[in-house]
Design a protein around this motif. Structure first.
Motif, PDB file in Angstrom:
ATOM      1  N   PHE A 164      30.565  37.049  42.836  1.00 58.39           N
ATOM      2  CA  PHE A 164      30.875  37.584  43.898  1.00 58.39           C
ATOM      3  C   PHE A 164      31.469  36.202  44.764  1.00 58.39           C
ATOM      4  O   PHE A 164      32.410  36.412  45.383  1.00 58.39           O
ATOM      5  N   VAL A 165      30.632  35.058  44.790  1.00 52.46           N
ATOM      6  CA  VAL A 165      31.330  33.870  45.546  1.00 52.46           C
ATOM      7  C   VAL A 165      32.529  33.720  44.913  1.00 52.46           C
ATOM      8  O   VAL A 165      33.557  33.287  45.704  1.00 52.46           O
ATOM      9  N   GLY A 166      32.729  33.412  43.451  1.00 58.17           N
ATOM     10  CA  GLY A 166      33.995  33.227  42.960  1.00 58.17           C
ATOM     11  C   GLY A 166      35.131  33.996  43.502  1.00 58.17           C
ATOM     12  O   GLY A 166      36.176  33.690  43.216  1.00 58.17           O
ATOM     13  N   GLY A 167      34.749  35.532  43.885  1.00 60.61           N
ATOM     14  CA  GLY A 167      35.601  36.312  44.030  1.00 60.61           C
ATOM     15  C   GLY A 167      36.544  36.058  45.516  1.00 60.61           C
ATOM     16  O   GLY A 167      37.507  36.369  45.414  1.00 60.61           O
ATOM     17  N   PHE A 168      36.027  34.743  46.109  1.00 58.44           N
ATOM     18  CA  PHE A 168      36.728  34.530  47.298  1.00 58.44           C
ATOM     19  C   PHE A 168      37.819  33.393  47.035  1.00 58.44           C
ATOM     20  O   PHE A 168      38.701  33.303  48.028  1.00 58.44           O
ATOM     21  N   LEU A 169      37.800  33.014  45.890  1.00 59.68           N
ATOM     22  CA  LEU A 169      38.954  32.111  45.485  1.00 59.68           C
ATOM     23  C   LEU A 169      40.195  32.719  45.076  1.00 59.68           C
ATOM     24  O   LEU A 169      40.254  33.670  44.362  1.00 59.68           O
ATOM     25  N   PRO A 170      41.254  32.436  45.828  1.00 58.98           N
ATOM     26  CA  PRO A 170      42.466  32.928  45.481  1.00 58.98           C
ATOM     27  C   PRO A 170      43.046  32.904  44.077  1.00 58.98           C
ATOM     28  O   PRO A 170      42.567  31.777  43.524  1.00 58.98           O
ATOM     29  N   VAL A 171      43.359  33.708  43.461  1.00 56.39           N
ATOM     30  CA  VAL A 171      44.010  33.926  42.118  1.00 56.39           C
ATOM     31  C   VAL A 171      42.974  33.682  41.102  1.00 56.39           C
ATOM     32  O   VAL A 171      42.728  34.826  40.369  1.00 56.39           O
ATOM     33  N   VAL A 172      42.036  32.638  41.175  1.00 55.85           N
ATOM     34  CA  VAL A 172      40.811  32.709  40.173  1.00 55.85           C
ATOM     35  C   VAL A 172      39.954  33.933  40.285  1.00 55.85           C
ATOM     36  O   VAL A 172      39.389  34.581  39.620  1.00 55.85           O
ATOM     37  N   GLY A 173      39.669  34.075  41.687  1.00 53.76           N
ATOM     38  CA  GLY A 173      38.832  35.040  41.843  1.00 53.76           C
ATOM     39  C   GLY A 173      39.383  36.669  41.503  1.00 53.76           C
ATOM     40  O   GLY A 173      38.489  37.645  41.288  1.00 53.76           O
ATOM     41  N   GLN A 174      40.540  36.614  41.424  1.00 50.16           N
ATOM     42  CA  GLN A 174      41.029  38.026  41.028  1.00 50.16           C
ATOM     43  C   GLN A 174      41.637  38.211  39.445  1.00 50.16           C
ATOM     44  O   GLN A 174      42.156  39.309  39.071  1.00 50.16           O
ATOM     45  N   THR A 175      41.334  36.999  38.820  1.00 45.40           N
ATOM     46  CA  THR A 175      41.678  37.078  37.343  1.00 45.40           C
ATOM     47  C   THR A 175      40.737  36.520  36.463  1.00 45.40           C
ATOM     48  O   THR A 175      39.978  37.464  35.901  1.00 45.40           O
ATOM     49  N   VAL A 176      40.238  35.260  36.481  1.00 50.51           N
ATOM     50  CA  VAL A 176      39.232  34.701  35.784  1.00 50.51           C
ATOM     51  C   VAL A 176      37.810  35.425  36.146  1.00 50.51           C
ATOM     52  O   VAL A 176      36.890  35.917  35.009  1.00 50.51           O
ATOM     53  N   VAL A 177      37.429  35.632  37.194  1.00 43.35           N
ATOM     54  CA  VAL A 177      36.170  36.110  37.682  1.00 43.35           C
ATOM     55  C   VAL A 177      35.955  37.599  37.235  1.00 43.35           C
ATOM     56  O   VAL A 177      34.984  37.919  36.731  1.00 43.35           O
ATOM     57  N   PRO A 178      36.916  38.509  37.310  1.00 41.22           N
ATOM     58  CA  PRO A 178      36.993  39.809  36.767  1.00 41.22           C
ATOM     59  C   PRO A 178      36.837  39.841  35.073  1.00 41.22           C
ATOM     60  O   PRO A 178      35.893  40.598  34.713  1.00 41.22           O
ATOM     61  N   ALA A 179      37.319  39.043  34.529  1.00 37.82           N
ATOM     62  CA  ALA A 179      37.327  38.765  32.930  1.00 37.82           C
ATOM     63  C   ALA A 179      35.703  38.395  32.665  1.00 37.82           C
ATOM     64  O   ALA A 179      35.310  38.823  31.700  1.00 37.82           O
ATOM     65  N   ILE A 180      35.087  37.316  33.356  1.00 41.24           N
ATOM     66  CA  ILE A 180      33.982  37.000  33.230  1.00 41.24           C
ATOM     67  C   ILE A 180      32.928  38.263  33.595  1.00 41.24           C
ATOM     68  O   ILE A 180      32.031  38.743  32.630  1.00 41.24           O
ATOM     69  N   GLY A 181      33.203  38.850  34.540  1.00 43.30           N
ATOM     70  CA  GLY A 181      32.535  40.133  34.894  1.00 43.30           C
ATOM     71  C   GLY A 181      32.380  41.012  33.730  1.00 43.30           C
ATOM     72  O   GLY A 181      31.342  41.649  33.518  1.00 43.30           O
ATOM     73  N   ALA A 182      33.332  41.282  33.161  1.00 43.41           N
ATOM     74  CA  ALA A 182      33.894  42.391  32.301  1.00 43.41           C
ATOM     75  C   ALA A 182      32.758  41.962  31.026  1.00 43.41           C
ATOM     76  O   ALA A 182      32.227  42.703  30.113  1.00 43.41           O
ATOM     77  N   VAL A 183      32.917  40.603  30.619  1.00 44.71           N
ATOM     78  CA  VAL A 183      32.169  39.950  29.431  1.00 44.71           C
ATOM     79  C   VAL A 183      30.559  40.326  29.814  1.00 44.71           C
ATOM     80  O   VAL A 183      29.861  40.894  28.818  1.00 44.71           O
ATOM     81  N   VAL A 184      29.989  39.764  30.967  1.00 42.90           N
ATOM     82  CA  VAL A 184      28.856  39.862  31.408  1.00 42.90           C
ATOM     83  C   VAL A 184      28.142  41.251  31.329  1.00 42.90           C
ATOM     84  O   VAL A 184      27.240  41.684  30.679  1.00 42.90           O
ATOM     85  N   GLY A 185      29.060  42.302  32.228  1.00 44.08           N
ATOM     86  CA  GLY A 185      28.881  43.668  32.030  1.00 44.08           C
ATOM     87  C   GLY A 185      28.701  44.352  30.657  1.00 44.08           C
ATOM     88  O   GLY A 185      27.816  45.323  30.658  1.00 44.08           O
TER      89      GLY A 185
END
Length: 262
Positions: A164-185
């Motif tokens: 959630f905190v990483g989601g505040f980062l521009p670009v990374v928060g909308q690309t890398v973070v959702p990918a990590i979230g999909a793997v964890v989820g």
């Protein structure tokens, strides 16, 4: 003519897509058996209606939440303030989506435990039955399922907060973070969905973790495919019964049992 030998799928990517294929096999089994449709759709519809209402309410207030979470941006230039608040809104929705998918599965499995148990048993029957089956009462199975799901969701929340905190980062928060979230989820979903098959064998959450680690790429492929399908509108309602069928095959594979029809 000689039949060519079947080449086993190797490598992380190949096994990952083998796991994705287990979900599609579950979809095919589900679609070919109307009785399973009736068994599986009612609990998912009830949970889906509750969660959709909650998510729509969140989407309605998320602009105000984004403003509340970013008071430091009040004096920023207009474009910078807008960018950070859009990132904050997406981070809130992303965290809600991650937790929503995971808790949706837990709640649906709790509501529909007898229905999904029957789907899983039917799949087991098609593939040769359940070795070393253990009789477990419905009440005991429900208590254990709720307790295990609560533990898994708590772990997901602990992991989800840094995302959630990483989601505040521009670009990374909308690309890398959702990918990590999909793997964890996806990993958590795989652990949740195989529960019924493991309980039937007298095995608990620790056994699930150990067995799925042995086939981690396959488990991740299956779990990520389920996670993504649940993000589709009404996908969780439509795919939950098929995911139960596919998870039964995943459980059998992780335990070294046949997943081809005799």
């Amino acid at each position: 003519m000689r039949t060519p030998a079947v080449v086993p799928v190797t490598g992380f990517v190949g096994q990952f897509f083998t796991g994705v294929g287990l979900l599609f096999r579950g979809v095919r089994m589900y679609a070919r058996n109307p009785g399973l449709v009736l068994l599986g759709i009612i609990p998912a519809l009830i949970t889906g209606a509750l969660f959709m209402t909650g998510f729509l309410a969140l989407a309605f207030v998320v602009p105000d939440l984004a403003t509340t979470l970013t008071p430091f941006a009040e004096d920023w230039a207009g474009w910078a303030r807008g960018a950070i608040r859009v990132s904050a809104a997406l981070a809130v929705l992303g965290l809600a989506g991650l937790l929503g998918v995971l808790t949706f599965t837990a709640v649906t499995l709790a509501i529909g435990d007898p229905f999904y148990e029957r789907i899983s048993e039917r799949v087991e029957e098609w593939y040769g039955g359940t070795p070393n089956a253990v009789e477990v009462s419905w009440a005991r199975s429900l208590r254990r399922s709720v307790a295990d799901s609560a533990r898994l969701v708590a772990v997901s929340l602990l992991i989800g907060l840094p995302l959630f905190v990483g989601g505040f980062l521009p670009v990374v928060g909308q690309t890398v973070v959702p990918a990590i979230g999909a793997v964890v989820g996806g990993w958590v979903l795989a652990l949740e969905l195989v529960g019924s098959a493991f309980y039937r064998r007298g095995l608990g959450l620790r056994d699930r973790r150990r067995a799925l680690r042995a086939v981690r790429p396959v488990a991740l492929g299956f779990g990520v495919a389920v996670f993504v399908s649940f993000l589709i509108p009404f996908g969780a309602v439509l795919f939950t019964p098929a995911a139960i069928a596919g998870a039964t095959l995943l459980a059998r594979r992780s335990l070294g049992e046949p997943i081809e029809r005799p």
